[in-house]
Design an enzyme around this catalytic site. Structure first.
Site, PDB file in Angstrom:
ATOM      1  N   SER A  13     -11.330 -21.684 -23.740  1.00  0.00           N
ATOM      2  CA  SER A  13      -9.986 -21.388 -24.231  1.00  0.00           C
ATOM      3  C   SER A  13     -10.028 -20.154 -25.113  1.00  0.00           C
ATOM      4  CB  SER A  13      -9.441 -22.572 -25.033  1.00  0.00           C
ATOM      5  OG  SER A  13      -8.337 -22.145 -25.789  1.00  0.00           O
ATOM      6  N   HIS A  36      -8.963 -20.450 -19.926  1.00  0.00           N
ATOM      7  CA  HIS A  36      -7.825 -21.286 -20.298  1.00  0.00           C
ATOM      8  C   HIS A  36      -6.976 -20.512 -21.309  1.00  0.00           C
ATOM      9  CE1 HIS A  36      -5.963 -25.291 -20.978  1.00  0.00           C
ATOM     10  NE2 HIS A  36      -5.905 -24.952 -22.255  1.00  0.00           N
ATOM     11  N   ASP A  38      -3.792 -20.575 -23.651  1.00  0.00           N
ATOM     12  CA  ASP A  38      -2.855 -21.464 -24.338  1.00  0.00           C
ATOM     13  C   ASP A  38      -1.604 -20.709 -24.752  1.00  0.00           C
ATOM     14  OD1 ASP A  38      -4.228 -24.077 -24.507  1.00  0.00           O
ATOM     15  OD2 ASP A  38      -5.751 -22.931 -25.580  1.00  0.00           O
ATOM     16  N   MET A  40       1.913 -21.046 -26.545  1.00  0.00           N
ATOM     17  CA  MET A  40       2.624 -21.938 -27.482  1.00  0.00           C
ATOM     18  C   MET A  40       3.863 -21.237 -28.023  1.00  0.00           C
ATOM     19  SD  MET A  40      -0.539 -23.408 -29.719  1.00  0.00           S
ATOM     20  CE  MET A  40      -2.126 -23.820 -28.998  1.00  0.00           C
ATOM     21  N   HIS A  69      -2.023 -22.948 -19.854  1.00  0.00           N
ATOM     22  CA  HIS A  69      -1.590 -24.226 -20.414  1.00  0.00           C
ATOM     23  C   HIS A  69      -0.336 -23.938 -21.227  1.00  0.00           C
ATOM     24  CE1 HIS A  69      -2.583 -27.728 -23.443  1.00  0.00           C
ATOM     25  NE2 HIS A  69      -1.482 -27.952 -22.743  1.00  0.00           N
ATOM     26  N   MET A  71       2.416 -24.805 -23.493  1.00  0.00           N
ATOM     27  CA  MET A  71       2.906 -25.753 -24.500  1.00  0.00           C
ATOM     28  C   MET A  71       4.229 -25.206 -25.020  1.00  0.00           C
ATOM     29  SD  MET A  71      -0.767 -26.443 -26.230  1.00  0.00           S
ATOM     30  CE  MET A  71      -1.414 -24.957 -25.493  1.00  0.00           C
ATOM     31  N   MET A 140      -4.653 -34.513 -22.470  1.00  0.00           N
ATOM     32  CA  MET A 140      -4.976 -33.929 -23.769  1.00  0.00           C
ATOM     33  C   MET A 140      -5.824 -34.915 -24.573  1.00  0.00           C
ATOM     34  SD  MET A 140      -3.803 -30.886 -23.903  1.00  0.00           S
ATOM     35  CE  MET A 140      -4.225 -30.579 -25.631  1.00  0.00           C
ATOM     36  N   ASP A 178      -8.797 -31.459 -22.547  1.00  0.00           N
ATOM     37  CA  ASP A 178      -8.608 -30.311 -23.430  1.00  0.00           C
ATOM     38  C   ASP A 178      -8.499 -30.803 -24.864  1.00  0.00           C
ATOM     39  OD1 ASP A 178      -7.893 -27.928 -24.645  1.00  0.00           O
ATOM     40  OD2 ASP A 178      -5.925 -27.786 -23.678  1.00  0.00           O
TER      41      ASP A 178
HETATM   42  C1  DX5 Z   1      -4.966 -27.090 -28.233  1.00  0.00           C
HETATM   43  C2  DX5 Z   1      -5.267 -26.225 -27.054  1.00  0.00           C
HETATM   44  C3  DX5 Z   1      -6.688 -26.177 -26.678  1.00  0.00           C
HETATM   45  C4  DX5 Z   1      -7.613 -25.614 -27.734  1.00  0.00           C
HETATM   46  C5  DX5 Z   1      -8.878 -26.382 -27.645  1.00  0.00           C
HETATM   47  O1  DX5 Z   1      -3.617 -27.392 -28.254  1.00  0.00           O
HETATM   48  O2  DX5 Z   1      -4.538 -26.689 -25.913  1.00  0.00           O
HETATM   49  O3  DX5 Z   1      -6.882 -25.506 -25.438  1.00  0.00           O
HETATM   50  O4  DX5 Z   1      -7.889 -24.267 -27.584  1.00  0.00           O
HETATM   51  O5  DX5 Z   1      -9.718 -25.988 -28.684  1.00  0.00           O
HETATM   52  P1  DX5 Z   1     -11.053 -26.791 -29.036  1.00  0.00           P
HETATM   53  O6  DX5 Z   1     -11.934 -26.774 -27.806  1.00  0.00           O
HETATM   54  O7  DX5 Z   1     -11.626 -26.028 -30.162  1.00  0.00           O
HETATM   55  O8  DX5 Z   1     -10.659 -28.213 -29.383  1.00  0.00           O
HETATM   56 ZN    ZN Z   2      -5.085 -25.904 -23.957  1.00  0.00          ZN
END
Ligand code: DX5
Ligand code: ZN
Length: 236
Positions: A13, A36, A38, A40, A69, A71, A140, A178
């Protein structure tokens, strides 16, 4: 090994990467199965990252496929545009979608793999009938929003039930986990049936992200193989 598709994937990620040097950070994970990304919106989750224009640029320069991903709220409106950008896979949260089957079909029609994510408190059972509409189910293992949180072991039974449903229905759906994936927790997640692992801090927090990917992959493959040697329902 790289010539055949893996049954066990490591997707670092970039949430834990240096956002000022994303192109260089991607070059450090050339041995990953995908990156990956993210997205948000500070609405669906209490954090804000990057949006479509940056993801479109990442798509152009990345040496590995992009696994988005999302969110975000209003995901039925936004997700198709990520598929149009040419991403390998686009994952939306079912809690944010008004019409998840329609959306999954739209993503596939635009050439992306369709992923659907569940927050930790969202049960998997109501969605098992729509597995054939999906290429990936993201369970998750932390509350979405931030990297570096501790893996929620309480999610292991949900992973097991999802794996049993996938095997039982004979569909080809990857199970991604994740949040909190480390060299320690990946074994439990893989034994429960996950086969695609997102890792942020456990990759970018290490001096050599490429070595961290190999170490995680070795553990994940070993544990997933031991899981799949147990009897499974046979397809006709
Ligand atoms: C959290 C993200 C993850 C995050 C995971 O909401 O969706 O992808 O980057 O980070 P680690 O591996 O550090 O838990
Ligand atoms: Zn994620």
């Amino acid at each position: 090994m790289s010539s055949s598709p893996r049954n066990c994937c490591i997707n670092p990620s970039i949430l834990s990467a240096d956002f000022v040097n994303l192109e260089a950070e991607l070059a450090r994970i050339g041995n990953a199965d995908a990156v990956h990304v993210d997205v948000m919106d500070n609405h669906f989750v209490p954090n804000l990252t990057i949006g479509l224009p940056v993801v479109e640029r990442l798509q152009k320069v990345s040496p590995v496929p992009l696994d988005a991903h999302l969110m975000i709220s209003n995901v039925d409106r936004w997700a198709p545009q990520f598929a149009d950008a040419g991403l390998h896979s686009v994952t939306f949260h079912v809690e944010a979608s008004d019409a998840p089957i329609k959306l999954a079909r739209e993503l596939r029609a635009r050439g992306a793999k369709a992923g659907m994510a569940l927050r930790p408190a969202t049960p998997v059972e109501p969605y098992l009938d729509m597995l054939p509409e999906l290429d990936m189910l993201l369970i998750m293992t932390v509350e979405p929003g931030f990297g570096g949180q501790a893996f929620l072991d309480v999610m292991l039974p949900k992973i097991r039930r999802a794996r049993a449903a996938v095997e039982g229905s004979g569909v080809n759906v990857a199970i991604q986990v994740d949040g909190g994936i480390t060299e320690e927790t990946i074994t439990r997640a893989a034994e429960a049936g996950a086969n695609v692992f997102v890792a942020g801090s456990a990759v970018y927090g290490k001096p050599s992200p490429a070595d961290a990917i190999e170490a995680l992959r070795a553990k994940g493959q070993l544990a997933f193989a031991s899981k799949t040697t147990t009897p499974e329902p046979r397809k006709a």
